[in-house]
Design an enzyme around this catalytic site. Structure first.
Site, PDB file in Angstrom:
ATOM      1  N   ARG A  44     -15.128  13.059   8.019  1.00  8.57           N
ATOM      2  CA  ARG A  44     -13.844  13.715   8.311  1.00  8.57           C
ATOM      3  C   ARG A  44     -13.487  14.727   7.231  1.00  8.57           C
ATOM      4  O   ARG A  44     -12.949  15.804   7.503  1.00  8.57           O
ATOM      5  CB  ARG A  44     -12.732  12.668   8.415  1.00  8.57           C
ATOM      6  CG  ARG A  44     -12.785  11.825   9.681  1.00  8.57           C
ATOM      7  CD  ARG A  44     -11.868  10.633   9.597  1.00  8.57           C
ATOM      8  NE  ARG A  44     -10.487  11.052   9.348  1.00  8.57           N
ATOM      9  CZ  ARG A  44      -9.581  10.299   8.727  1.00  8.57           C
ATOM     10  NH1 ARG A  44      -9.904   9.096   8.284  1.00  8.57           N
ATOM     11  NH2 ARG A  44      -8.355  10.748   8.560  1.00  8.57           N
ATOM     12  N   HIS A  84       0.840  -1.202   0.000  1.00 10.00           N
ATOM     13  CA  HIS A  84       0.000   0.000   0.000  1.00 10.00           C
ATOM     14  C   HIS A  84       0.870   1.245   0.000  1.00 10.00           C
ATOM     15  O   HIS A  84       1.876   1.322   0.713  1.00 10.00           O
ATOM     16  CB  HIS A  84      -0.903   0.028   1.238  1.00 10.00           C
ATOM     17  CG  HIS A  84      -1.719   1.277   1.345  1.00 10.00           C
ATOM     18  ND1 HIS A  84      -2.868   1.482   0.599  1.00 10.00           N
ATOM     19  CD2 HIS A  84      -1.549   2.403   2.093  1.00 10.00           C
ATOM     20  CE1 HIS A  84      -3.365   2.672   0.885  1.00 10.00           C
ATOM     21  NE2 HIS A  84      -2.584   3.259   1.789  1.00 10.00           N
ATOM     22  N   SER A 111      -7.896   4.079   9.329  1.00 14.31           N
ATOM     23  CA  SER A 111      -8.551   4.054   8.021  1.00 14.31           C
ATOM     24  C   SER A 111      -7.785   3.173   7.042  1.00 14.31           C
ATOM     25  O   SER A 111      -8.351   2.283   6.399  1.00 14.31           O
ATOM     26  CB  SER A 111      -8.662   5.482   7.467  1.00 14.31           C
ATOM     27  OG  SER A 111      -9.148   5.480   6.144  1.00 14.31           O
ATOM     28  N   ASP A 129     -15.391   2.754   7.512  1.00 10.53           N
ATOM     29  CA  ASP A 129     -14.354   3.684   7.064  1.00 10.53           C
ATOM     30  C   ASP A 129     -14.919   4.666   6.046  1.00 10.53           C
ATOM     31  O   ASP A 129     -14.632   5.864   6.107  1.00 10.53           O
ATOM     32  CB  ASP A 129     -13.174   2.928   6.456  1.00 10.53           C
ATOM     33  CG  ASP A 129     -12.118   3.882   5.903  1.00 10.53           C
ATOM     34  OD1 ASP A 129     -11.539   4.638   6.713  1.00 10.53           O
ATOM     35  OD2 ASP A 129     -11.905   3.899   4.681  1.00 10.53           O
ATOM     36  N   LYS A 169      -8.710  -1.281   6.086  1.00 13.04           N
ATOM     37  CA  LYS A 169      -8.901  -1.780   4.711  1.00 13.04           C
ATOM     38  C   LYS A 169      -7.881  -2.863   4.369  1.00 13.04           C
ATOM     39  O   LYS A 169      -8.207  -3.867   3.720  1.00 13.04           O
ATOM     40  CB  LYS A 169      -8.814  -0.624   3.710  1.00 13.04           C
ATOM     41  CG  LYS A 169      -9.949   0.382   3.823  1.00 13.04           C
ATOM     42  CD  LYS A 169      -9.978   1.343   2.667  1.00 13.04           C
ATOM     43  CE  LYS A 169      -8.931   2.425   2.752  1.00 13.04           C
ATOM     44  NZ  LYS A 169      -9.306   3.523   3.645  1.00 13.04           N
TER      45      LYS A 169
END
Length: 427
Positions: free
Chosen positions: A168, A82, A183, A161, A187
């Site tokens: 947010r 990621h 967050s 999320d 995931k």
């Protein structure tokens, strides 16, 4: 329990129990806690922070809010990768196939363009015919057979999320390390991999402004991953200048294909190899991804993945009808290229989205001709703008010309990887 009690506890700097966090998140998703109360709690978290135990509890509650992908049918250690987002960041398209070519199983769920940063799914969808919407059975079969699949996340995964992020985004509560970390990691954990490599970027073109904040976020995410039973490593990487030479969807796919053949920007190839090596280590695969570049196995794996997802490279990647070079107005060495300015220019060209419903122009973008360290004379090309009209080029021209900073002395490229964070600490 009631929302006022939970909000006031965090307002006063006290620690939540996991039961309180579970209740608050569940009540919000059911509609029993309204947006204005959830926003008050988010602001209290921004100001007061959360302990690691609280952040882990929040992350696990978010994971439990939806489906978790079961990858047990895939043999071996599954490794996900990621990036927190950057400009010209096509590392997933290079590192993941290299790791897969070495024998790592890479089940990758990716996202779309966010603000000025590019999205892996948008890049892949620039390949004619390619789909990123893979059902779980097809996704698992492809990873088992080819070693890699890159697909869109199911809307049924981590719905908490999605709900929290939307709130947010409009309540100035995005810049909170516990909220960002939970967050991202909720995931990643729901995506089912056994191990995770994180590329945490900082600088002008990233969401984290500097090395200390990127390191703090890295430590938080590594702790969350390890706390959920996922071996996790984070690399802190620079994003003051764009990564590689291309910014834009089809342009970045082509650059990834070139890099997998060992051609192009050396920094891009090196950071991709660094990420791929970390993926191999976590998978306990004793092979060097550099060999997959030399043999062509990495490029072949990428092409096989594209084909398995319906992509037809033989049809040709989209090409912009207008390609105009912007020239330097003076002499000197390129000291820096403002990644944020370049990202915003590519966004204005249509390579990303101003609004969620905007359509992406797969051919739009930029190809850098004068990278950091290059010597240029007045009139030399700095960048080639790929656009659907000459008017669009004129729109982005002032921003792009200001993005290149020239100096009289020679310039060395700054280091790209600044730190490595794992459960043992930072090196």
């Amino acid at each position: 329990m009631n929302a006022l009690e939970v909000i006031s506890r965090k307002r006063d700097g006290r620690e939540h129990s996991s039961e309180e966090i579970d209740w608050l998140l569940g009540a919000y998703l059911l509609g029993d806690v309204p947006d204005y109360q959830m926003a008050a709690w988010l602001m209290a978290v921004c100001i007061r922070g959360m302990t690691r135990i609280e952040t882990l509890a929040l992350t696990q509650a978010m994971v439990r809010s939806g489906e978790v992908l079961d990858l047990r049918a895939i043999e071996g250690i599954k490794v996900d990768k990621h990036s927190t987002g950057g400009v010209g960041d096509k590392v997933t398209l290079i590192a993941a196939p290299l790791a897969a070519a070495c024998g790592v199983k890479v089940p990758k769920l990716s996202g779309r363009a966010l603000a000025h940063t590019g999205g892996t799914l948008d890049k892949l969808e620039s390949v004619p015919g390619l789909t990123v919407d893979l059902d779980p059975a097809r996704f698992i079969k492809q990873v088992s057979e080819i070693g890699i699949a890159v697909a869109a996340q199911s809307p049924h995964m981590v719905p908490a999320d999605k709900a929290l992020y939307a709130l947010r985004d409009v309540t100035a509560t995005v810049p909170s390390i516990p909220l960002i970390a939970s967050s991202v990691m909720s995931k990643k954990i729901a995506a089912g991999a056994d191990a995770i490599v994180l590329d945490v970027k900082f600088g002008r073109g990233a969401f984290m402004p500097d090395v200390p904040s990127a390191e703090a976020l890295s430590k938080e995410m590594v702790q969350l991953g390890e706390g959920a039973g996922r071996h996790t490593v984070a690399l802190v990487t620079a994003m003051d200048n764009p990564l590689g030479r291309s910014i834009g969807n089809a342009l970045e796919v082509q650059e990834a294909l070139d890099a997998l053949a060992g051609k192009g920007d050396e920094e891009l190839i090196e950071v991709s190899l660094t990420i791929a090596r970390e993926m191999c280590k976590l998978a306990e695969v004793d092979r060097d991804p550099a060999d997959a570049v030399k043999s062509g196995a990495g490029r072949e794996t990428f092409v096989r993945m594209l084909k398995a997802q319906g992509g037809n490279l033989d049809a040709g990647l989209p090409v912009a009808p207008v390609q105009i070079a912007l020239a330097a107005t003076g002499d000197g060495y390129v000291e820096s290229i403002d990644a944020l300015a370049v990202g915003l220019a590519s966004l204005d060209l249509g390579a990303g989205r101003h609004k969620k419903e905007d359509r992406v122009d797969p051919a739009a973008g930029l190809v850098i001709q004068a990278p950091v360290g290059a010597r240029v004379a007045a009139g030399d090309p700095l960048v080639i703008v790929h656009a659907r009209s000459a008017d669009l080029v004129e729109t982005v021209k002032p921003r792009l010309l200001q993005a290149w900073k020239l100096v009289a002395h020679e310039v060395q490229r700054p280091p790209h990887v600044l730190a490595r964070v794992d459960k043992h600490g930072t090196t």
